[in-house]
Each structure stands twice: as structure tokens, then as C-alpha cells.
Design a protein around this motif. Sequence first.
Motif, mmCIF file in Angstrom:
data_model
loop_
_atom_site.group_PDB
_atom_site.id
_atom_site.type_symbol
_atom_site.label_atom_id
_atom_site.label_comp_id
_atom_site.label_asym_id
_atom_site.label_seq_id
_atom_site.Cartn_x
_atom_site.Cartn_y
_atom_site.Cartn_z
ATOM 1 N N THR A 22 40.477 27.009 49.100
ATOM 2 C CA THR A 22 39.901 28.598 48.283
ATOM 3 C C THR A 22 41.906 29.523 47.868
ATOM 4 O O THR A 22 42.899 28.514 48.019
ATOM 5 N N ILE A 23 41.302 29.617 46.672
ATOM 6 C CA ILE A 23 42.451 30.945 46.281
ATOM 7 C C ILE A 23 42.753 32.046 46.974
ATOM 8 O O ILE A 23 41.542 32.667 46.517
ATOM 9 N N SER A 24 44.010 32.504 46.869
ATOM 10 C CA SER A 24 43.763 33.546 48.210
ATOM 11 C C SER A 24 45.070 34.711 47.348
ATOM 12 O O SER A 24 46.344 34.181 47.026
ATOM 13 N N VAL A 25 45.076 36.071 46.202
ATOM 14 C CA VAL A 25 46.055 36.767 45.423
ATOM 15 C C VAL A 25 46.124 38.024 45.878
ATOM 16 O O VAL A 25 44.760 38.514 46.740
ATOM 17 N N LYS A 26 47.453 38.226 46.149
ATOM 18 C CA LYS A 26 47.884 39.762 46.707
ATOM 19 C C LYS A 26 48.421 40.489 45.805
ATOM 20 O O LYS A 26 49.171 39.702 44.948
ATOM 21 N N LEU A 33 42.157 37.770 36.384
ATOM 22 C CA LEU A 33 42.906 36.754 37.941
ATOM 23 C C LEU A 33 41.904 35.878 37.081
ATOM 24 O O LEU A 33 41.763 34.160 36.735
ATOM 25 N N GLU A 34 40.068 36.166 36.834
ATOM 26 C CA GLU A 34 38.771 35.539 37.214
ATOM 27 C C GLU A 34 39.189 34.281 34.600
ATOM 28 O O GLU A 34 39.067 32.935 35.156
ATOM 29 N N SER A 35 39.843 35.299 34.555
ATOM 30 C CA SER A 35 40.677 34.463 32.476
ATOM 31 C C SER A 35 41.255 33.195 32.886
ATOM 32 O O SER A 35 40.691 32.183 32.578
ATOM 33 N N ARG A 36 41.815 33.648 34.076
ATOM 34 C CA ARG A 36 43.651 32.465 34.193
ATOM 35 C C ARG A 36 42.409 31.321 35.501
ATOM 36 O O ARG A 36 42.855 30.054 34.761
ATOM 37 N N TYR A 37 41.650 31.012 35.668
ATOM 38 C CA TYR A 37 40.691 30.503 37.240
ATOM 39 C C TYR A 37 40.144 29.709 35.503
ATOM 40 O O TYR A 37 39.809 28.972 35.827
ATOM 41 N N LYS A 38 39.586 29.940 34.808
ATOM 42 C CA LYS A 38 38.465 29.494 33.570
ATOM 43 C C LYS A 38 39.350 28.950 33.070
ATOM 44 O O LYS A 38 38.947 27.397 32.261
ATOM 45 N N ILE A 61 47.099 23.056 42.181
ATOM 46 C CA ILE A 61 48.287 23.932 42.008
ATOM 47 C C ILE A 61 48.934 24.394 40.563
ATOM 48 O O ILE A 61 48.950 25.203 40.426
ATOM 49 N N ARG A 62 47.899 24.179 39.993
ATOM 50 C CA ARG A 62 47.810 24.712 38.643
ATOM 51 C C ARG A 62 47.512 26.203 38.498
ATOM 52 O O ARG A 62 47.848 26.876 37.525
ATOM 53 N N VAL A 63 46.003 26.831 38.585
ATOM 54 C CA VAL A 63 45.695 27.245 39.042
ATOM 55 C C VAL A 63 46.451 28.406 39.502
ATOM 56 O O VAL A 63 47.138 29.354 39.691
ATOM 57 N N GLN A 64 47.430 27.668 40.695
ATOM 58 C CA GLN A 64 48.176 28.877 41.635
ATOM 59 C C GLN A 64 49.384 29.834 40.915
ATOM 60 O O GLN A 64 49.703 30.325 40.747
ATOM 61 N N GLN A 65 49.556 28.536 39.925
ATOM 62 C CA GLN A 65 50.719 28.446 39.486
ATOM 63 C C GLN A 65 51.171 29.813 37.851
ATOM 64 O O GLN A 65 51.406 30.820 38.013
ATOM 65 N N LEU A 66 48.982 29.381 37.770
ATOM 66 C CA LEU A 66 48.343 30.915 36.303
ATOM 67 C C LEU A 66 48.282 32.744 37.288
ATOM 68 O O LEU A 66 49.106 32.827 36.605
ATOM 69 N N MET A 67 48.568 31.656 38.627
ATOM 70 C CA MET A 67 47.828 32.993 39.276
ATOM 71 C C MET A 67 49.251 33.895 39.435
ATOM 72 O O MET A 67 49.203 34.879 39.117
ATOM 73 N N ASN A 68 50.377 33.220 39.328
ATOM 74 C CA ASN A 68 51.583 33.569 40.082
ATOM 75 C C ASN A 68 52.217 34.224 38.874
ATOM 76 O O ASN A 68 53.254 35.028 38.626
ATOM 77 N N GLN A 69 51.963 33.475 37.847
ATOM 78 C CA GLN A 69 52.246 34.358 35.964
ATOM 79 C C GLN A 69 51.812 35.441 35.720
ATOM 80 O O GLN A 69 52.742 36.201 35.102
ATOM 81 N N GLU A 70 51.083 35.808 36.678
ATOM 82 C CA GLU A 70 50.008 37.044 35.954
ATOM 83 C C GLU A 70 50.864 38.634 36.169
ATOM 84 O O GLU A 70 51.462 38.449 37.665
ATOM 85 N N SER A 71 51.341 39.034 35.516
ATOM 86 C CA SER A 71 51.995 40.442 36.565
ATOM 87 C C SER A 71 51.253 41.553 36.767
ATOM 88 O O SER A 71 49.953 41.355 36.770
ATOM 89 N N GLY A 72 51.881 42.027 37.653
ATOM 90 C CA GLY A 72 50.795 42.409 39.081
ATOM 91 C C GLY A 72 50.726 41.771 40.737
ATOM 92 O O GLY A 72 50.072 42.557 40.926
ATOM 93 N N VAL A 73 51.144 40.337 40.356
ATOM 94 C CA VAL A 73 50.187 39.233 41.064
ATOM 95 C C VAL A 73 51.651 39.617 42.319
ATOM 96 O O VAL A 73 53.001 38.600 41.445
#
Length: 803
Positions: free
Chosen positions: A627-631, A645-650, A490-502
Motif C-alpha cells: 500500500t502507498i498512502s499520501v498525505k 496522484l493517479e497520473s504519477r502512479y501510471k 520507492i520510485r512511485v513514492q518519490q514521484l508522490m513526494n514531488q507533487e505540489s500539495g503533498v
Amino acid sequence: MLKNHFKIALRNLLRNKLRTTIHILGLSLGISIVFLIFNVIWHAYSFDTFHPDRDRIFRINTVTQWDMGESYPSSGTNGPLGEVIDSEISFIETKGRIYTLWEVLTLVPEGNRVLGRSNEVTFADPGFFQIFPRKWLAGNPVTALDKPLSAVITRSNLEKYFPRVQPLDALGKELVWIDADTIRAQVTGVVEDYTENSDFIFKDFISFATIQTEEQKEWYGLHHWGNVNSSSQLFVRLEKGSGKNELEASLASVVAKNFEEEEQASTTFLAEPLAEMHFGETYSGTSVSKVFLNGLVYIGLIILVLATLNFVNLETAMAIGRSKEVGIRKTLGGRRWELVYQFLVETYLLVLSAGLIGLALAEVIRNLFSSYLPSGFAVEYLHGSNLVFYALFPLILTVLSGIYPALILSSYQPIRAIKGEKVLSTGFSLGVFLRKNLTVLQFSSSIAFIILVLVLQAQLRYVSSQPLGFEKDAVLYAQLPFMSDPDQMIRVQQLMNQESGVSGASLSGSLVSSNSLWTSDAWIPVDTTEKQIFTQVMNVDSAFVGVNGIPLLAGKNAGNREDEILVNENFLKEAGYADAASALNQTIRFGREERKIVGVIGNFHSRSLREEIRPLLLTYNPKYFQTISVKLQPGQNLAQAKLALESRYKEVYPYESEEFHFLDEAIGEFYEEDLRIKNVLTAATFLAILISAMGLFGLSSYTIAQRTKEISIRKVLGASVLQVLALISKEYVILVLVSFALAIYPAYYFIKDWLEGFAYRMDMPYWLFGMAGIGVLSLCLLIVGLHSYQAAQTNPAKVLKDE
């Protein structure tokens, strides 16, 4: 004498440079392809041939048959079979069990080092090392894996885990593997790595006895006869005198004894010989398809045969030009077998020269097609098998290609030959008949290759243009650590959603479209009974539909609730619902629990277009997300977005080395094998056309040169250049038409069989057959036309001045 034969042969080759060049180029192409394919085949069959008693070793496979008529073969077995097989079947000498682990995180407590994830870790019992013995550097082979939480490692991993530590000193040291649970084990043995080709890639062996509680057995799927797990692998070594058929018959008895009546009809155990394992399911995904290997053999043989036919064809045509030489040799006392020997020596020099060039070409081709060759493949030029190839193959090819022209040349009668008679008879000519038929075979092969390539290309273009029912562009995905903490996911999903352009991120058990397949039964209430349907299941969160652009036809998107499901249109048809509205809020039974249908989605291709779209339901079980998918939003820089995205994942998984990948590339991999076949066939087509064209060039230049006087006489009598061209070309047009007729059926047969592997395919493109024929005819007319035009332009006075 031998020295004189070689001298004369060399002079003859240098005298006719065009003939020599055509022969050497054609044969060198054929030899290079055959040599490379020979090494590929040898490499494929070299895996695990070094084990003692390998002909008595078998891996037990399982085939599960479903009610829908679908069967699922697996290299794994259920757990209980591994426990009882040696007691149930008397002629089993030894059994060996392993349970392969995937993406296991390895830690060394000594120094608190994290070494990343590995697929080279497995549970193993002592019997495994009895069937597949290794050289032991430390530890007792008999007892090393007897006790729980003990482990054997290879020398290479010893050097990685404990640098500069001797094998004996490593005994007792602790290692940690993090899978579904944390496994702390002590090193009880160190073995040597395999240096030979082997599919057993494992370097860490944890004792099978570590899986000891019923809870652990249930987690690993080893608790029930009806549960087949591909990770659970079972090997047996039979007593001498026992074989595959006897083993499979005994396994059928085990099924009858231990399975319920309905399970007996759906489960079959098969014995896979160790020699076949490399062509089935392997542990590193490096298996080789026997169909692909056989295809390579056929292609190699066809290319070599075309080159050999060129040689026979051109030598037979040019034989009469050497009739005076034969006549003089026979007049001076030369015997026929000596003439045959002389011409075979000449052929051998050609083959030898072509072979040397072919070896260089083989290395060029290997580099060009390295991505299509097996992983780790390299040509060992000084290997014993290749040394035998160098010695025998030129001799065999010399006899096959040179014996008929040599017999023709040596058969001329001295008196006729010295007089320069060009025609031995006015009736049937075997040489002319043979030349025409060899030319037909060459063009038939070329046309068939062209048809295959054109149709493969058209079908691949067709499947890539079909709507998939979801959006594949600008979607990236990454694998999550196996059995990751739900809070971390859930944490990694939240970080992905916070990225601009996602625009959104989704967690799921698999990609929207992949080779992964989870099937189960669902029960639909019908009056006072239930209707059972076989359905595909996908484990997803509430963002899955939106991120992947799947159309929602009715109802609402499911929330993150385990009692809510979405179903597709095919599910409605199979369940018998009249429309989407009538299915909403209906309760069905799935997974022993009741679930409510809250929405209906459109059909989409969750697998390749080789398969029909199945009935599908989407459920929610966050424990098993992988799996996590990002649009991404439109207009993003994909490379920069991927890095972000890879930086957020790390940030959440600092010890992981996973990268993000593009969904459209993953979908393209569905047809990677087909694309590989198409590219290999394209290369084969190019070579076939090149060899055939070279042969036609040499043959037409010689045969038209023999008709120079005829052409001049026709011109003197008033024939135009176009009439001369038409006259000479007519014969070749007929040959190409015959070739086209012969090529149609084999090409159609293979194409029909290949297209039937696709549930979604285009209609048979017969017009492409015509294009292939027209293309070869145009090439033929171009080559013949150039020679004919040159001959037709010659001044008749120069040709007929001696008549």
C-alpha cells in the motif's frame, strides 16, 4: 353462483371506498415486502445447487485458537492436509484442491497483449473438475491438469484471449500469468462457463502440479502443517452413507496424528457443506449473512402481519354494520358456509388487487434499495418459484386474514340483525377484546422498530465521533501490485513526494486502519528468562508515522532498518515496562531475530471500534509492502489531487488500473453492514408506522362514528370539546402505554446484544426508549384527536333529531 359472489363482493368494496383503500394500501405494502424478500432468500439459496451429489460435497475449514482466547476461522487449510486427506480418511471418494490467486496480471504472448489483473485465476488439480464437472469444449477432463504448466480456460476467456479462435484450435497456445513469479502455461482444455448462480468465479485454472518445488511450496505456504492459508482450499466428496459428523471425527484423528502436542489444542478442522458456502467465505466477497437474511424474513413477516392485523381489526369493527345484510341473507335461506364463502371471496378480491399493486411496489423498492441487495440479484417474475407464489400466496393470505371476520359476520342471528341491534351482549366482547389486543401488537412493533433505529443511529454517531489516534482527513491510498519490485515502489513514492500539495508519502503492508491483521509473538527479556506476548504487527516505512499523524511519545522515528521497531503504549503495559523511557533501546526477540525498540507511539485504532487496541509493534520489511498512502497539504482540491496522484502512479505501473481512494471512506466501511441494517430498519419502521397509522385512521373513524350520539348527548349535558377529546383519547393512551411496555424488552434484548459487539460503545440510552414511546403516542393522539374533534364539532341537534 361464483359469478354472483364476485359481483356482490365488488359492489361491497366499491361502496366503502375508505375501507377498501386502507385494506389495499396496507396489504400491498406487506405483499411487496414479502415478495421481494422471498426472491432475495431464493436467490441466496440458489448458489451451487446444480452440482451432482452436492449433498456429499464439503469444503474443509480450519479454526485456529490462540493462547489469548481468540479464535480465527478460515475457509483455507494447510498444504499437507490436501496431500494426505484421501489416504488418511477411507470414505473420501474424491478430493479437489485449488489455490486462489489475487490480482494476477494476465498476458497473451501472441500479439504481446496485456489484459490487466484478475481475481479469477486459480491453481487446480484434476480432482476439482471431478467434484465440480463442467462441459468440456476441448481437451481431456482426466489429463488436462495432470502436468505442470498446463491450464484450462473457460469459453468467455477464450474469446477474450484469442478472439475468433475455436476451442480445439486454442489447445497448445501459451498464456502468461505474473504473480510472485512468472507462470508460462499451455492451454490444455476449454470448458463452458457456468450459467447458473455459482460462487466459483474462476475462469483460468492452472495445474496444481505447477507448484512442485519445495521453494514454491514454502512461498505459497503449503509446506507445513502449522501454516494455514486461506488461499489453499480443499474440497472432498464423500462416499454414500458418510456425513459431516463422521468426516469431522476423522479430521480430529488426522490432527492428533500429524500435529505437535501444543498445535493439537489450537487447530480444528471443520466440514462445511457446499450448501453453506455462500453464507461463509466466498471468492468474490459476495457472501450473504444468514443473520441478515433471517432479519429480513422477520421484518417481512412483521410488516405482513401488521397489514393482516389491520384487515382483521377493521373488518371485525365494521362487521356489525353489515348485520342487516347477514340477517336478510339468512332469512332468505342463506347458509352460514355460503356467507363465509361470500366474505372470503370479497377478501380474495382485496388481496388480489393488493397483490397486483404490491408487484409494482416491489420493483420500486428493489430499485430504491439496490445497493443493499446481493450483487447480480434481479426479480425473475416468470420464474417457476414466483409463479407458485402468485398462485398460492393470495389464497393463503385470504384464509389467514379473512376467516375470522367471515366467521364473525356469518354468526349474527337473523332476528337480532334485522332489528338492527348493535350489541349482542353486555358482558365480555371477544371482538372488542381482539381489536384492542391487535392494536397493541401493531403499536408494540412500531415502537420496537423506532427504538432499534434510534439506538443504532446513536451508536454509529458515537463511534464516528471517537478519536482514532491518527489523522484520517486528506489521506489517499492505493494498492501496489502484488510483490512489486522494491525499486519501483520507492520510485512511485518519490514521484508522490514531488507533487505540489503533498506533505508526505508512505509505503506499508496495509493501511493505518483496516480489516487486515498480522499477529505474532514477541519475547521480552525478564531477568534470566523471556516473557512471551501476543502482539499485532504492522509492516511500515519511516514515513508511516508522520504521514498518518500518529503521535510519537518517546524516542525517535524508526529508520528504514529491519533491526529497529516502534511499539505502542499497550505493548509497554503488556511487556511490563514502567514507562516509555524505560523501553527505549531495549532489545526484544521477534521473527527469530533481535530487534531494538527505538520509539514509542500513542495507541491508535488499527481496526474498527468493535475491537480493543492490541499491543502493536511496527517493523520494516520492504519486500512485502502492498500500500502507498499520501498525505495532502491543507486547502488542496481533492479531486484534482487524486487525478494527479493517479497520473504519477501510471508512470511507474502503466498496465495497472488501480485508483486512489480516501482513507476516511475506507474507515467508514467498517460500519457499512451496521449502516445497512440501520437503513433497512428505518425503511421497515416507516412502513410499520404507515400501516399502523392507516389502520388506526380507519378504525378510529369507524368507532368514533359509532359514538356520535354518545358525544352529542354529553355535549347537551354540558361537556366541553376538550372533555370529549380526553374521554375518547384516554382509551388509546392506555393502549399505547401497554404497547410501550411490551416493546421495551425485545428492543432492549436485541440492542444489548448488538452493542456488545463493540469494544467501545455508549451506555444504554434509555431516554431514546422514552422518545420512541412519546413519538408513537403523539401520532396516535393526532389521528384520534382529528376524528374526535370533527365528531365533537358536529351539531347535537342534527344527530339527535330522530331520538
